[in-house]
Design an enzyme around this catalytic site. Sequence first.
Site, PDB file in Angstrom:
ATOM      1  CB  THR A  85     -39.603  54.536  23.446  1.00 37.24           C
ATOM      2  OG1 THR A  85     -40.415  55.472  22.725  1.00 37.24           O
ATOM      3  CG2 THR A  85     -40.767  53.749  24.336  1.00 37.24           C
ATOM      4  CE  LYS A 143     -44.915  54.645  24.939  1.00 37.57           C
ATOM      5  NZ  LYS A 143     -44.018  54.598  23.741  1.00 37.57           N
ATOM      6  CG  ASP A 157     -35.923  53.537  14.511  1.00 36.85           C
ATOM      7  OD1 ASP A 157     -34.801  53.679  14.085  1.00 36.85           O
ATOM      8  OD2 ASP A 157     -37.023  54.056  13.984  1.00 36.85           O
ATOM      9  NE  ARG A 161     -40.582  51.343  13.168  1.00 34.06           N
ATOM     10  CZ  ARG A 161     -39.409  52.074  13.501  1.00 34.06           C
ATOM     11  NH1 ARG A 161     -39.629  52.681  14.550  1.00 34.06           N
ATOM     12  NH2 ARG A 161     -38.466  52.317  12.481  1.00 34.06           N
ATOM     13  CD  GLN A 162     -43.829  54.534   6.426  1.00 33.81           C
ATOM     14  OE1 GLN A 162     -43.936  54.128   5.329  1.00 33.81           O
ATOM     15  NE2 GLN A 162     -43.143  55.563   6.878  1.00 33.81           N
TER      16      GLN A 162
END
Length: 235
Positions: A149, A115, A145, A19-20
């Site tokens: 969400t 969102k 994670d 995700r980075q």
Amino acid sequence: KRASAWRITAVLPYYCYARQDRKDKPRVPISAKLVADLLETAGASRALTLDLHAPQIQGYFDVPVDHLYGSPVLVEHFRHMKLPNLTVVSPDAGGVERARFFAKKLDAPLAIVDKRRVDVDVSEVMNLIGDVRRRSALIVDDIIDTAGTLVKTAEALAREGATQVYAACPHAVLSGPAVERIAKSIITEVVATDSVPLSEAGKKMGKIKVLSVADLLARGIRSIHEETSISELFI
């Protein structure tokens, strides 16, 4: 490498730091690129991975990368479940392509959760694009994670009239309060692959079902080392 191996294939069911993958804020590292560099420096001459958070990560490598998907395994599970009046839901705009694949294979309509954060200190507002009233909802994401969400999306779907909510993802990281959040949520079941080992708390909780991708990865490894086509394993 020191033993003069002809080829070294790094098999990565879950690509850490995926995700980075970009610099979206000042002084933020692109750790996904660093992991690729470390693997190549260590001697990997090829990589085999599953459901990258961003397919562009393949471009961080200077060696061949075979990117497999766990979606067919998950789709087959839900096809056998035969959920009534099913709608597949993407929890954000970025996951629409993944959710569309599920919707097409399961012959179900697609809905998207939009969102938005109205202010810096004000929590997200979720708007639903699509119809889930009196329907079963299947939330499709690539990683769960902390499950924040996921749980908020499930609550938004319930407010819109969904009768039951399921979730599917290839990578169930389940860090921090994730297991507790899922246990207390309205979600009926979370279905994930075994790309990340499930914690003892997750096993005891009873709402998480794990499907194996061992056969998929084994077929990929065999194709690589027998130098046969691996394309049939791609979506």
